[in-house]
Every structure is written in C-alpha cells, then in structure tokens.
Scaffold this motif. Structure first.
Motif, PDB file in Angstrom:
ATOM      1  N   GLY A 170       0.841  -1.217  -0.013  1.00 51.37           N
ATOM      2  CA  GLY A 170       0.043   0.012  -0.176  1.00 51.37           C
ATOM      3  C   GLY A 170       1.007   1.265  -0.021  1.00 51.37           C
ATOM      4  O   GLY A 170       0.422   2.236  -0.860  1.00 51.37           O
ATOM      5  N   GLN A 171       2.131   1.080   0.553  1.00 48.10           N
ATOM      6  CA  GLN A 171       2.801   2.346   0.541  1.00 48.10           C
ATOM      7  C   GLN A 171       3.388   2.797  -0.662  1.00 48.10           C
ATOM      8  O   GLN A 171       3.243   3.681  -1.258  1.00 48.10           O
ATOM      9  CB  GLN A 171       4.129   2.191   1.506  1.00 48.10           C
ATOM     10  N   GLU A 173       1.978   1.719  -3.470  1.00 51.82           N
ATOM     11  CA  GLU A 173       0.869   2.353  -4.116  1.00 51.82           C
ATOM     12  C   GLU A 173       0.367   3.805  -4.071  1.00 51.82           C
ATOM     13  O   GLU A 173       0.065   4.373  -4.884  1.00 51.82           O
ATOM     14  CB  GLU A 173      -0.413   1.173  -4.014  1.00 51.82           C
ATOM     15  N   ALA A 174       0.344   3.985  -2.777  1.00 56.29           N
ATOM     16  CA  ALA A 174       0.227   5.415  -2.486  1.00 56.29           C
ATOM     17  C   ALA A 174       0.974   6.303  -3.125  1.00 56.29           C
ATOM     18  O   ALA A 174       0.875   7.403  -3.642  1.00 56.29           O
ATOM     19  CB  ALA A 174       0.155   5.549  -0.823  1.00 56.29           C
ATOM     20  N   GLY A 175       2.537   5.971  -3.170  1.00 55.52           N
ATOM     21  CA  GLY A 175       3.286   7.081  -4.026  1.00 55.52           C
ATOM     22  C   GLY A 175       2.979   6.937  -5.311  1.00 55.52           C
ATOM     23  O   GLY A 175       3.092   8.170  -5.836  1.00 55.52           O
ATOM     24  N   ARG A 176       2.740   5.909  -5.953  1.00 55.89           N
ATOM     25  CA  ARG A 176       2.554   5.896  -7.346  1.00 55.89           C
ATOM     26  C   ARG A 176       1.277   6.587  -7.605  1.00 55.89           C
ATOM     27  O   ARG A 176       1.265   7.259  -8.709  1.00 55.89           O
ATOM     28  CB  ARG A 176       2.636   4.444  -7.782  1.00 55.89           C
ATOM     29  N   SER A 177       0.411   6.145  -6.869  1.00 61.02           N
ATOM     30  CA  SER A 177      -0.927   6.818  -7.191  1.00 61.02           C
ATOM     31  C   SER A 177      -0.919   8.372  -7.221  1.00 61.02           C
ATOM     32  O   SER A 177      -1.605   9.147  -7.745  1.00 61.02           O
ATOM     33  CB  SER A 177      -2.132   6.538  -6.314  1.00 61.02           C
ATOM     34  N   LEU A 178       0.101   9.069  -6.572  1.00 65.17           N
ATOM     35  CA  LEU A 178       0.430  10.505  -6.516  1.00 65.17           C
ATOM     36  C   LEU A 178       1.227  10.931  -7.359  1.00 65.17           C
ATOM     37  O   LEU A 178       1.368  12.143  -7.691  1.00 65.17           O
ATOM     38  CB  LEU A 178       1.149  10.836  -5.070  1.00 65.17           C
ATOM     39  N   SER A 188      11.958   8.064  -1.597  1.00 64.36           N
ATOM     40  CA  SER A 188      11.559   8.921  -0.525  1.00 64.36           C
ATOM     41  C   SER A 188      10.286   8.322   0.268  1.00 64.36           C
ATOM     42  O   SER A 188       9.948   8.554   1.412  1.00 64.36           O
ATOM     43  CB  SER A 188      10.810  10.058  -1.510  1.00 64.36           C
ATOM     44  N   VAL A 189       9.771   7.052  -0.080  1.00 65.21           N
ATOM     45  CA  VAL A 189       8.742   6.455   0.497  1.00 65.21           C
ATOM     46  C   VAL A 189       9.165   4.912   1.080  1.00 65.21           C
ATOM     47  O   VAL A 189       9.258   4.760   2.477  1.00 65.21           O
ATOM     48  CB  VAL A 189       7.404   6.188  -0.273  1.00 65.21           C
ATOM     49  N   PRO A 192      13.301   4.815   3.117  1.00 67.11           N
ATOM     50  CA  PRO A 192      13.134   5.466   4.474  1.00 67.11           C
ATOM     51  C   PRO A 192      12.626   4.549   5.634  1.00 67.11           C
ATOM     52  O   PRO A 192      13.098   4.504   6.891  1.00 67.11           O
ATOM     53  CB  PRO A 192      12.723   6.742   4.519  1.00 67.11           C
ATOM     54  N   GLN A 193      11.721   3.971   5.139  1.00 64.50           N
ATOM     55  CA  GLN A 193      10.916   3.124   6.252  1.00 64.50           C
ATOM     56  C   GLN A 193      11.519   1.632   6.316  1.00 64.50           C
ATOM     57  O   GLN A 193      11.673   1.078   7.463  1.00 64.50           O
ATOM     58  CB  GLN A 193       9.645   2.696   5.678  1.00 64.50           C
TER      59      GLN A 193
ATOM     60  N   ASN B  62      -6.652   4.115 -12.303  1.00 63.77           N
ATOM     61  CA  ASN B  62      -5.212   4.653 -12.163  1.00 63.77           C
ATOM     62  C   ASN B  62      -4.197   3.379 -12.436  1.00 63.77           C
ATOM     63  O   ASN B  62      -3.056   3.921 -12.226  1.00 63.77           O
ATOM     64  CB  ASN B  62      -4.898   5.645 -11.256  1.00 63.77           C
ATOM     65  N   LEU B  64      -3.545   0.753 -11.086  1.00 65.09           N
ATOM     66  CA  LEU B  64      -2.863   0.150 -10.087  1.00 65.09           C
ATOM     67  C   LEU B  64      -2.942  -1.417 -10.097  1.00 65.09           C
ATOM     68  O   LEU B  64      -2.095  -2.186  -9.764  1.00 65.09           O
ATOM     69  CB  LEU B  64      -3.330   0.425  -8.616  1.00 65.09           C
ATOM     70  N   ARG B  90      -1.261   9.896 -13.675  1.00 58.68           N
ATOM     71  CA  ARG B  90      -1.842   9.429 -12.183  1.00 58.68           C
ATOM     72  C   ARG B  90      -1.635  10.826 -11.288  1.00 58.68           C
ATOM     73  O   ARG B  90      -2.389  10.807 -10.208  1.00 58.68           O
ATOM     74  CB  ARG B  90      -0.893   8.453 -11.547  1.00 58.68           C
ATOM     75  N   PHE B  97      -7.336   5.213   0.292  1.00 63.41           N
ATOM     76  CA  PHE B  97      -7.333   3.802   0.231  1.00 63.41           C
ATOM     77  C   PHE B  97      -7.929   3.544   1.372  1.00 63.41           C
ATOM     78  O   PHE B  97      -8.056   4.429   2.428  1.00 63.41           O
ATOM     79  CB  PHE B  97      -5.731   3.459   0.399  1.00 63.41           C
ATOM     80  N   ASN B 101      -2.839   4.469   4.179  1.00 66.48           N
ATOM     81  CA  ASN B 101      -1.446   4.421   3.474  1.00 66.48           C
ATOM     82  C   ASN B 101      -0.843   5.682   3.336  1.00 66.48           C
ATOM     83  O   ASN B 101      -0.211   6.095   2.689  1.00 66.48           O
ATOM     84  CB  ASN B 101      -1.533   3.945   2.049  1.00 66.48           C
ATOM     85  N   PHE B 103       2.144   7.863   4.865  1.00 66.43           N
ATOM     86  CA  PHE B 103       3.662   7.573   4.743  1.00 66.43           C
ATOM     87  C   PHE B 103       4.175   7.689   6.508  1.00 66.43           C
ATOM     88  O   PHE B 103       4.322   8.838   6.866  1.00 66.43           O
ATOM     89  CB  PHE B 103       4.486   8.363   3.847  1.00 66.43           C
ATOM     90  N   HIS B 105       6.615   7.605   8.243  1.00 64.78           N
ATOM     91  CA  HIS B 105       7.934   8.030   8.569  1.00 64.78           C
ATOM     92  C   HIS B 105       7.784   9.630   8.387  1.00 64.78           C
ATOM     93  O   HIS B 105       8.888  10.520   8.710  1.00 64.78           O
ATOM     94  CB  HIS B 105       9.170   7.613   7.900  1.00 64.78           C
ATOM     95  N   ALA B 115       4.761  14.747  -2.917  1.00 65.04           N
ATOM     96  CA  ALA B 115       4.647  14.703  -4.163  1.00 65.04           C
ATOM     97  C   ALA B 115       4.485  16.110  -4.885  1.00 65.04           C
ATOM     98  O   ALA B 115       4.622  16.209  -6.117  1.00 65.04           O
ATOM     99  CB  ALA B 115       3.187  13.821  -4.615  1.00 65.04           C
ATOM    100  N   ARG B 163      -3.861  15.103   0.987  1.00 65.07           N
ATOM    101  CA  ARG B 163      -2.569  14.758   0.333  1.00 65.07           C
ATOM    102  C   ARG B 163      -2.833  14.475  -1.101  1.00 65.07           C
ATOM    103  O   ARG B 163      -2.211  15.012  -2.233  1.00 65.07           O
ATOM    104  CB  ARG B 163      -2.009  13.346   0.983  1.00 65.07           C
TER     105      ARG B 163
END
Lengths: 275, 255
Positions: A170-171, A173-178, A188-189, A192-193, B62, B64, B90, B97, B101, B103, B105, B115, B163
């Motif tokens: 999901g991490q 996916e969230a990055g790519r969806s942005l 960046s996502v 670091p984790q 999108n 995914l 995208r 979600f 989801n 981040f 950190h 982004a 976001r």
C-alpha cells in the motif's frame, strides 16, 4: 500445575521476583572480563601476551570497517538488483547471492585470495604494465578483506531485500498513485521506512564481520588471532595467548552489542503507538 | 501519442472504461467486460458484495491494477497504451485507500508536500502553502506537525484526502475510505467527501455507506461477480431495483 507462579499464600501471580528477572548472565560475563583484565595487569605472562597481541587490534578494526563498507555497497546493488525489472540484472544478483551463501567462508577465502585475485590481477596487469608501466597489487590482507566483503555482501543483500519487502505494498501504491515514479517512490517512501528493518540486522552483521576477520589469519594477516597464534606457538603459553585474544574480542563485540541495543531501543521508541 | 488535448472536449467523459476485464492468475476473473463512463463533475458510487470486484474496477482506473483486456481512458489519455506517461496521468487522479496508506515516517504536512515537490515541482513554500490550505479544508490544520501514528483513523484518512487534493487532481478515487474506521469517525470523513462532491469534483467511490450514496451520488453502480448488474440514479436503484441480484443485496444491507 498452574503455568503461573504461586505466592506463599497460595495465590497465582504472573509477576516475577527480581532474582528471576535480573540479567545474571551479564554479571557473570562482567566478572569474567574483570578477572581477565586483572590477570593482564597482574600476571607477567598475561601481560606479555597482551603486549604481543594488542597491536593486531588496529588491523582487525581496519579490516572490519573496510569489509563492512564494501559489503554495504555490494549488498545495496545485489539487494535492489534482485528486485529489478530487468531479467538479466535480477538473475545475476540472485546467482551471486545463492552462490556465495552456499559456500563456507574458509574455502571461499582461499579460492578468492589464491585463485580469483591473482588471476584477475594478472589479467589486469597484462594491460596496465603495457600501457602505464604500473602494476596492480593486492596484499593478502586486502584480498581477504575483499573476500569477507563479497561474502557479507550476499548476506546483507538479503537483509536489504527483506527490509524493502517488509514495507506493505500500500505504501508504494500510495506513492505511485500520487504520480511519483518507481524510483522516487523507492527513494522517498519505501527506503526510509525499510531502514528501520535494515539497521538492526546490519549491526549484527558488523559484529559478525568483526569476529570473522579472525579468518584473515589463515592468510597470515597480523590481526589479533594471528598474533595470538604466533605468541602461543613461540612461547607455548596457549592459555595466555588465546584467553587474551578472546578477551579482546568479547570486549569489542559486547560493547558493540550494547551500542546496537541502545540504537534499536531508540528506533522502537520512535514507533510507539504506530498502527 | 494521441493528439487529444486533455480536458478540452466537454462532451468527452473524464473516465471511460471499455470492455475492461481483469483476470488474476489463470482463471480468477475478478472483473468481466466492464463499460463505464464518468463525466466531468460526476459522482459515481460503486456498491456490491465483498469480493465482487468493485475495488479492482477502481484500481484499474489509475492502473494500480493492469486490466487483462479493454481500454481505460482518463482525461483523454489511453492508460493502457505504452505511449502514455502513467506517472503524469496518475498525478491528475487522486486516490484514497481503505488503509489510508499515509507515509508513517513523515509528518502530516510532509505527507502532503512530498509529491507536490517531486511531481509538480513546487517550491517548499508553495507546497506548504497548498498543504495547509488542504488541511484546513479537511478540518485539521492543527495536525500539520503530527505523525500519522499520533492521529486517529478519521484524522489519518482526512490527511490522506488532503494529500491527494494537494495535487489538484481532476478525478478522485475512493476505495472503501471509511471501512477501516471506528464507527464514530466515519462521519467526519464522509463530510469531507460530501463537501468535495458539492464543489464539483469528479469522484468514483467504492463504499458500503448507502447514506453517502443517497446524498452525493449522481449514479449508483451495482457490481456483482465482476459484472455491472445495474446502473442508475441512487434513489431509483434503491427504491426500484430491476435486477434480482440488486434486490437481494439491498435486502441484506438495508434493514
């Protein structure tokens, strides 16, 4: 029989008394180390062993740091390479990891130091001497250090891979969806984790490398173990020689473990309350 | 590349799925031959039993989830064409979600600026400005410096919405945005979504919240076993479902 302890008045309790919780092992080890330290100060034989062996510390530490640095670099390449979309890169990385992890360290050190490095340098030097009138030489100590790095590169590649794959999909996916690219999402996502999962086992491997530099002695590098061997063999004081070297290793590894523990605790404290 | 200028043609739908199918592995057919157009400013709510493929349909929009067959057009771009820069499109499609989801950190504000800076190339100040505006819009500007773990589920989901909104998307996709929330937090998220709908955002929402569907949806889509069973204005579908499967589903969830 209850799985719980019972108190004098017949109640069960899940509380443990102090003597059950106390880390006796650390007391035992500290006592042993103190006794060894006292021996080195007090007994001429132990002091002589100490004086002959301790100069190897520099080489041990230096090899550890070099081997760790190089293996970190290799591990990053091989670890991410295994997850590459490129079929060639992915399979090369996997081959390297599986190959190296399947061979014991000692034969691998001999193979690399006595066969791979000489043949490679010979190949290289054929050109270098012709073009630059210069020869590339790698000392036995460096050869062994490189071998250690190649071996631990494979182990640590698995740590990288595991750390990255421990991040829920999901991490990304969230990055790519942005609209972040694969690379940006990784940098960046995910990474670091992943570092949180990567750093503790990396620290363990640092300690493992430190111990495994003792294998460099088979190539004659004058680190702690080799010096202990030479001292013992020339004086027949085996007990003094090997006790002192064990003492040095223990002090090093235990203090590193404590440091690592502090680091880990700090990292988990950051995560408190995380879902 | 096609010569379509994005958004120039009002008659063209914002999202257009044609014959979209998704098969997992060899024979698990999650989505079967879906046709669905979503006009600009339209709010489409997708409902259906769990495992019916509704989330997969949403994730096909999108990319995914890459459809096994069919075409997906978003804002004039053919998402299934290798000529399309997926990252670029995208960025125009926000997604929220079920599990938020966020981040973990990064602070809430950093979640929202990341982004913007990397994809929209906004300066730190501009991105922070936009982020604060969106956080205010979802009602929690005071949580800017909190980490996700310090926020309640409802707050986390609102940060996730902010976001997405900070990218100035043309479409927002919601994948069961309230399903992972404690009951008392559902409303605060739905209120934000209702506000968005009133502001004219194009939205596709997969949800079990029939109240939201009634209040906000222009069209209700009922999906079962990977197929669209029934489409229509929500009040009509709720009151007079024409298909047996739709009736059976509503009978189970509306008491």
């Amino acid at each position: 029989m209850s799985e719980f302890r019972s108190t004098p008045d017949g109640r069960i309790t899940d509380e443990r008394p102090w003597w059950d919780v106390f880390p006796w092992w650390s007391l035992i080890i500290v006592t042993l180390l103190a006794w060894m330290g006292w021996q080195i100060i007090d007994s001429p034989d132990y002091r002589l062993a100490w004086e002959r062996i301790i100069p190897g510390l520099a080489l041990t530490l230096q090899s550890t740091v070099y081997a760790f640095g190089i293996s970190l670099f290799i591990a990053l390449l091989a670890g991410t390479g295994q997850m590459s979309r490129n079929v060639v890169i992915r399979n090369l990385a996997r081959t390297y990891v599986e190959f190296v992890r399947g061979i014991p360290m000692l034969p691998l050190i001999f193979t690399v130091a006595l066969i791979v490095v000489p043949e490679l340098t010979e190949l290289l030097n054929a050109r270098l001497t012709k073009w630059f009138d210069w020869e590339f030489k790698l000392s036995f100590q460096m050869r062994a250090t490189v071998t250690l790095a190649v071996i631990y590169g494979a182990y640590m590649a698995e740590i990288f891979r595991g750390g990255i794959q421990s991040i829920p999909p999901g991490q990304s996916e969230a990055g790519r969806s942005l609209g972040l690219s694969r690379r940006q999402t990784m940098k960046s996502v995910v990474l670091p984790q992943a570092m949180r999962a990567i750093i503790p086992p990396m620290g363990n491997d640092f300690i493992a490398i430190l111990k495994d530099t003792s294998l460099l002695s088979v190539l004659g590098a004058l680190e702690i173990t080799q010096r202990a061997r030479q001292f013992s063999a020339s004086t027949f004081k085996f007990r003094e020689g090997y006790f002192v070297s064990a003492f040095i290793y223990l002090v090093l590894t235990l203090s590193l473990s404590v440091l690592l523990g502090v680091l880990e605790r700090r990292m988990t404290r950051d995560r408190e309350g995380e879902r | 590349m096609t010569t379509v200028v994005p958004g120039s043609d009002r008659s063209k739908p914002m999202i257009s799925l044609k014959g979209v199918s998704k098969t997992f592995g060899r024979n698990i057919r999650a989505v079967i031959d879906i046709d669905l157009d979503v006009a600009e400013g339209e709010v489409v709510v997708i409902v259906g039993p769990s495992g019916s493929g509704k989330s997969t349909v949403l994730r096909c929009i999108n990319l995914l989830e890459v459809p096994t067959a069919g075409t997906v057009m978003v804002d004039g771009f053919d998402m299934t064409s290798s000529d399309t820069n997926l990252d670029q499109v995208r960025a125009e499609v926000g997604m929220v979600f079920q599990q938020f989801n966020l981040f973990p950190h990064l602070k809430a504000i950093e979640n929202i600026t990341l982004a913007q800076r990397k994809v929209r190339n906004r300066s730190q100040e501009e991105a922070t400005d936009v982020a604060m505006r969106q956080l205010t819009r979802v009602g929690i500007p005071e949580k800017a410096d909190s980490y996700p773990r310090q926020l309640s589920g409802g707050q986390q989901q609102r940060v996730a919405i902010a976001r997405s909104l900070a990218m100035d998307p043309k479409v927002m996709l919601f994948d069961e945005p309230t399903s992972a929330l404690d009951p008392e937090m559902v409303k605060e998220v739905l209120d934000v979504m209702l506000g968005l709908a009133h502001d004219g955002m194009t939205m596709v929402v997969v949800t079990h919240e029939m109240g939201f569907a009634k209040a906000a949806a222009d069209r209700l889509v009922f999906i079962d076993e990977g197929e669209i069973v029934e489409v229509g204005p929500p009040e009509e579908v709720f009151a007079h479902p024409t298909q047996e499967r739709t009736q059976a589903f509503f009978n189970k969830i509306l008491h």
